[in-house]
Scaffold this motif. Structure first.
Motif, PDB file in Angstrom:
ATOM      1  N   ALA A  89       4.308   7.014  -2.161  1.00 59.31           N
ATOM      2  CA  ALA A  89       4.139   6.184  -0.964  1.00 59.31           C
ATOM      3  C   ALA A  89       4.782   4.819  -1.156  1.00 59.31           C
ATOM      4  CB  ALA A  89       2.653   6.036  -0.644  1.00 59.31           C
ATOM      5  N   SER A  90       4.640   4.276  -2.362  1.00 58.97           N
ATOM      6  CA  SER A  90       5.241   2.978  -2.661  1.00 58.97           C
ATOM      7  C   SER A  90       6.766   3.054  -2.629  1.00 58.97           C
ATOM      8  CB  SER A  90       4.760   2.483  -4.025  1.00 58.97           C
ATOM      9  OG  SER A  90       5.317   1.219  -4.327  1.00 58.97           O
ATOM     10  N   LEU A  91       7.348   4.137  -3.149  1.00 61.44           N
ATOM     11  CA  LEU A  91       8.801   4.307  -3.124  1.00 61.44           C
ATOM     12  C   LEU A  91       9.331   4.489  -1.711  1.00 61.44           C
ATOM     13  CD1 LEU A  91       9.310   6.646  -6.221  1.00 61.44           C
ATOM     14  CD2 LEU A  91       9.926   4.226  -6.033  1.00 61.44           C
ATOM     15  N   ASP A  92       8.503   5.034  -0.838  1.00 61.31           N
ATOM     16  CA  ASP A  92       8.898   5.199   0.562  1.00 61.31           C
ATOM     17  C   ASP A  92       8.816   3.887   1.343  1.00 61.31           C
ATOM     18  OD1 ASP A  92       9.493   7.837   0.291  1.00 61.31           O
ATOM     19  OD2 ASP A  92       7.524   8.554   0.950  1.00 61.31           O
ATOM     20  N   GLY A  93       8.420   2.831   0.665  1.00 63.94           N
ATOM     21  CA  GLY A  93       8.375   1.521   1.312  1.00 63.94           C
ATOM     22  C   GLY A  93       7.029   1.121   1.851  1.00 63.94           C
ATOM     23  N   ALA A  94       5.972   1.880   1.523  1.00 63.71           N
ATOM     24  CA  ALA A  94       4.637   1.553   2.027  1.00 63.71           C
ATOM     25  C   ALA A  94       4.075   0.343   1.281  1.00 63.71           C
ATOM     26  CB  ALA A  94       3.700   2.750   1.862  1.00 63.71           C
ATOM     27  N   SER A  95       3.471  -0.566   2.037  1.00 62.78           N
ATOM     28  CA  SER A  95       2.818  -1.725   1.432  1.00 62.78           C
ATOM     29  C   SER A  95       1.441  -1.320   0.942  1.00 62.78           C
ATOM     30  CB  SER A  95       2.711  -2.855   2.446  1.00 62.78           C
ATOM     31  OG  SER A  95       1.897  -2.464   3.545  1.00 62.78           O
ATOM     32  N   ARG A  96       0.765  -2.255   0.287  1.00 63.97           N
ATOM     33  CA  ARG A  96      -0.600  -1.967  -0.181  1.00 63.97           C
ATOM     34  C   ARG A  96      -1.504  -1.589   0.990  1.00 63.97           C
ATOM     35  NH1 ARG A  96      -2.365  -1.411  -5.572  1.00 63.97           N
ATOM     36  NH2 ARG A  96      -0.936  -2.559  -6.906  1.00 63.97           N
ATOM     37  N   ARG A  97      -1.378  -2.333   2.073  1.00 61.48           N
ATOM     38  CA  ARG A  97      -2.216  -2.053   3.239  1.00 61.48           C
ATOM     39  C   ARG A  97      -1.904  -0.675   3.810  1.00 61.48           C
ATOM     40  NH1 ARG A  97      -2.076  -6.516   7.813  1.00 61.48           N
ATOM     41  NH2 ARG A  97      -2.907  -7.674   6.031  1.00 61.48           N
ATOM     42  N   GLN A  98      -0.633  -0.300   3.881  1.00 65.65           N
ATOM     43  CA  GLN A  98      -0.267   1.012   4.398  1.00 65.65           C
ATOM     44  C   GLN A  98      -0.719   2.137   3.477  1.00 65.65           C
ATOM     45  OE1 GLN A  98       3.934   0.173   4.796  1.00 65.65           O
ATOM     46  NE2 GLN A  98       3.795   0.041   7.036  1.00 65.65           N
ATOM     47  N   ILE A  99      -0.670   1.902   2.170  1.00 67.03           N
ATOM     48  CA  ILE A  99      -1.169   2.907   1.224  1.00 67.03           C
ATOM     49  C   ILE A  99      -2.658   3.137   1.438  1.00 67.03           C
ATOM     50  CG2 ILE A  99      -1.639   3.347  -1.219  1.00 67.03           C
ATOM     51  CD1 ILE A  99       1.000   1.971  -1.882  1.00 67.03           C
ATOM     52  N   LEU A 100      -3.388   2.041   1.677  1.00 69.24           N
ATOM     53  CA  LEU A 100      -4.830   2.163   1.886  1.00 69.24           C
ATOM     54  C   LEU A 100      -5.134   2.961   3.147  1.00 69.24           C
ATOM     55  CD1 LEU A 100      -7.811   1.486   1.380  1.00 69.24           C
ATOM     56  CD2 LEU A 100      -7.408  -0.725   2.504  1.00 69.24           C
ATOM     57  N   TRP A 101      -4.523   2.600   4.283  1.00 64.45           N
ATOM     58  CA  TRP A 101      -4.917   3.182   5.562  1.00 64.45           C
ATOM     59  C   TRP A 101      -4.208   4.491   5.885  1.00 64.45           C
ATOM     60  CZ3 TRP A 101      -9.274   1.452   6.776  1.00 64.45           C
ATOM     61  CH2 TRP A 101      -9.614   0.110   6.578  1.00 64.45           C
ATOM     62  N   ARG A 102      -3.038   4.754   5.263  1.00 66.24           N
ATOM     63  CA  ARG A 102      -2.303   5.974   5.595  1.00 66.24           C
ATOM     64  C   ARG A 102      -2.375   7.044   4.510  1.00 66.24           C
ATOM     65  NH1 ARG A 102       3.287   4.033   8.660  1.00 66.24           N
ATOM     66  NH2 ARG A 102       2.277   2.737  10.253  1.00 66.24           N
ATOM     67  N   VAL A 103      -2.812   6.658   3.314  1.00 54.45           N
ATOM     68  CA  VAL A 103      -2.891   7.628   2.225  1.00 54.45           C
ATOM     69  C   VAL A 103      -4.332   7.771   1.735  1.00 54.45           C
ATOM     70  CG1 VAL A 103      -2.097   8.235  -0.095  1.00 54.45           C
ATOM     71  CG2 VAL A 103      -0.521   7.135   1.515  1.00 54.45           C
ATOM     72  N   VAL A 104      -4.915   6.665   1.282  1.00 60.83           N
ATOM     73  CA  VAL A 104      -6.237   6.714   0.665  1.00 60.83           C
ATOM     74  C   VAL A 104      -7.323   6.993   1.703  1.00 60.83           C
ATOM     75  CG1 VAL A 104      -7.931   5.385  -0.637  1.00 60.83           C
ATOM     76  CG2 VAL A 104      -5.494   5.164  -1.176  1.00 60.83           C
ATOM     77  N   PHE A 105      -7.291   6.275   2.820  1.00 60.61           N
ATOM     78  CA  PHE A 105      -8.352   6.423   3.826  1.00 60.61           C
ATOM     79  C   PHE A 105      -8.436   7.837   4.406  1.00 60.61           C
ATOM     80  CE2 PHE A 105      -9.785   6.181   8.262  1.00 60.61           C
ATOM     81  CZ  PHE A 105     -11.069   5.687   8.070  1.00 60.61           C
ATOM     82  N   PRO A 106      -7.323   8.463   4.837  1.00 62.53           N
ATOM     83  CA  PRO A 106      -7.445   9.822   5.391  1.00 62.53           C
ATOM     84  C   PRO A 106      -8.002  10.840   4.397  1.00 62.53           C
ATOM     85  CG  PRO A 106      -5.331   8.852   5.983  1.00 62.53           C
ATOM     86  CD  PRO A 106      -5.939   7.949   4.960  1.00 62.53           C
ATOM     87  N   ILE A 107      -7.593  10.725   3.134  1.00 62.42           N
ATOM     88  CA  ILE A 107      -8.087  11.674   2.134  1.00 62.42           C
ATOM     89  C   ILE A 107      -9.566  11.435   1.838  1.00 62.42           C
ATOM     90  CG2 ILE A 107      -7.804  12.426  -0.266  1.00 62.42           C
ATOM     91  CD1 ILE A 107      -4.860  11.771  -0.039  1.00 62.42           C
ATOM     92  N   SER A 108     -10.011  10.197   1.951  1.00 65.91           N
ATOM     93  CA  SER A 108     -11.383   9.837   1.592  1.00 65.91           C
ATOM     94  C   SER A 108     -12.363   9.944   2.754  1.00 65.91           C
ATOM     95  CB  SER A 108     -11.421   8.398   1.055  1.00 65.91           C
ATOM     96  OG  SER A 108     -10.533   8.227  -0.015  1.00 65.91           O
ATOM     97  N   ARG A 109     -11.909  10.359   3.915  1.00 64.59           N
ATOM     98  CA  ARG A 109     -12.794  10.372   5.081  1.00 64.59           C
ATOM     99  C   ARG A 109     -14.070  11.199   4.904  1.00 64.59           C
ATOM    100  NH1 ARG A 109      -9.014  11.196  10.324  1.00 64.59           N
ATOM    101  NH2 ARG A 109      -7.943  12.542   8.836  1.00 64.59           N
ATOM    102  N   PRO A 110     -14.042  12.377   4.249  1.00 66.81           N
ATOM    103  CA  PRO A 110     -15.313  13.092   4.043  1.00 66.81           C
ATOM    104  C   PRO A 110     -16.330  12.277   3.240  1.00 66.81           C
ATOM    105  CG  PRO A 110     -13.466  14.554   3.674  1.00 66.81           C
ATOM    106  CD  PRO A 110     -12.886  13.187   3.795  1.00 66.81           C
ATOM    107  N   THR A 111     -15.872  11.617   2.166  1.00 67.16           N
ATOM    108  CA  THR A 111     -16.775  10.787   1.365  1.00 67.16           C
ATOM    109  C   THR A 111     -17.274   9.592   2.157  1.00 67.16           C
ATOM    110  OG1 THR A 111     -15.552  11.413  -0.626  1.00 67.16           O
ATOM    111  CG2 THR A 111     -17.015   9.519  -0.794  1.00 67.16           C
ATOM    112  N   LEU A 112     -16.414   8.980   2.949  1.00 70.25           N
ATOM    113  CA  LEU A 112     -16.808   7.825   3.753  1.00 70.25           C
ATOM    114  C   LEU A 112     -17.812   8.226   4.832  1.00 70.25           C
ATOM    115  CD1 LEU A 112     -13.354   6.034   4.213  1.00 70.25           C
ATOM    116  CD2 LEU A 112     -15.093   5.669   2.455  1.00 70.25           C
ATOM    117  N   ALA A 113     -17.653   9.441   5.370  1.00 75.29           N
ATOM    118  CA  ALA A 113     -18.604   9.923   6.377  1.00 75.29           C
ATOM    119  C   ALA A 113     -19.992  10.095   5.771  1.00 75.29           C
ATOM    120  CB  ALA A 113     -18.115  11.247   6.963  1.00 75.29           C
ATOM    121  N   VAL A 114     -20.053  10.597   4.542  1.00 72.98           N
ATOM    122  CA  VAL A 114     -21.342  10.740   3.852  1.00 72.98           C
ATOM    123  C   VAL A 114     -21.979   9.373   3.637  1.00 72.98           C
ATOM    124  CG1 VAL A 114     -22.452  11.464   1.717  1.00 72.98           C
ATOM    125  CG2 VAL A 114     -20.710  12.899   2.749  1.00 72.98           C
ATOM    126  N   LEU A 115     -21.177   8.406   3.176  1.00 72.24           N
ATOM    127  CA  LEU A 115     -21.700   7.057   2.980  1.00 72.24           C
ATOM    128  C   LEU A 115     -22.205   6.469   4.287  1.00 72.24           C
ATOM    129  CD1 LEU A 115     -19.268   5.264   0.484  1.00 72.24           C
ATOM    130  CD2 LEU A 115     -21.648   5.918   0.104  1.00 72.24           C
TER     131      LEU A 115
END
Length: 260
Positions: free
Chosen positions: A157-183
């Motif tokens: 994601a970083s090589l594709d030009g994604a910033s830290r914020r984009q990595i968080l919301w476009r990579v980490v957040f979608p994958i983590s949604r089941p865990t976040l829903a439980v929380l």
């Protein structure tokens, strides 16, 4: 099934005694079925405490805390689990230790602080407190989850030009949604059931939550046993409905990643 039955017995007793008249309760005790359906206890509690107002207070506080605590946990855990800040381990340990402090230790400093800033007897004082408290646990949990993210995915994601914020919301957040829903579900239910801090900081009738309203009315000795059961039933139904609505989300979040 036997264990489930044992757990369900207190709830069944609440339901049975909620629709039992005081005379019926005094004659046959708490374990017998009601001879007739008695709804005056539910009506009496509803009117005495202005239950819709208390219900809204609990929903507003619990929902706001759940959303804010999950958001704060995500930001903290991203910095600790993926950002790898210096002293990460000690920060996580400190957060865990702070989360283990009993609420009684926090009462006086928090009372003094919110008195000074003019937020005493305001629902936002409780929201701020529980947002911090719940996010401490969320940060501890999510930082462990985020630290196991594949580095290759983040580097791609970083090589594709994604910033830290984009990595968080476009990579980490979608994958983590089941865990976040439980929380989110846990934070809502935990905050709904909180009693000591709302009792201390929400003293006026207009700001009280459902658990506080039930206890305050019991303290005023205005309710008989059947009305008390009715109040417990009314306080239990919203969280039960919330759990049933999000039960599938909770199950998916817990089992996410169990099978590849």
């Amino acid at each position: 099934m036997l264990f489930g039955l044992v757990v369900a017995v207190p709830f069944l007793m609440i339901v049975v005694n909620s629709f039992k008249s005081p005379a019926d309760y005094n004659a046959s005790g708490p374990l017998s079925l009601p001879t007739s359906v008695y709804t005056d206890g539910i009506v009496a509690f509803w009117e005495r405490v202005n239950f819709p107002e208390k219900l809204w207070n609990s929903f507003f506080i619990s929902g706001t805390v759940a959303v804010l605590a999950v958001g704060l946990s995500v930001l903290n855990a991203f910095a600790l689990g993926i950002g790898r800040v210096k002293g990460r381990t000690w920060i996580v340990v400190l957060i865990l230790l702070a989360n283990m402090l009993p609420q009684e230790v926090l009462l006086y400093p928090l009372y003094f602080m919110f008195k000074e800033v003019g937020l005493y007897d305001n629902v936002w004082s409780v929201i701020i407190i529980f947002t911090v408290v719940q996010s401490a646990f969320g940060t501890y949990l999510l930082s462990s989850v985020f630290s196991t993210f594949p580095k290759e995915m983040l580097e791609a994601a970083s090589l594709d030009g994604a910033s830290r914020r984009q990595i968080l919301w476009r990579v980490v957040f979608p994958i983590s949604r089941p865990t976040l829903a439980v929380l989110l579900i846990f934070f809502f239910i935990w905050t709904w059931n909180e009693f000591l801090i709302p009792l201390t900081f929400l003293v006026s009738n207009a700001t009280q939550t459902v658990p506080v309203a039930i206890t305050v009315l019991q303290g005023d000795r205005l309710m008989d046993v059947t009305t008390t059961s009715a109040s417990a039933l009314l306080g239990l139904i919203p969280t039960l409905i919330f759990f049933l609505i999000f039960q599938r989300t909770l199950t998916r979040g817990i089992t996410a990643g169990a099978v590849k």
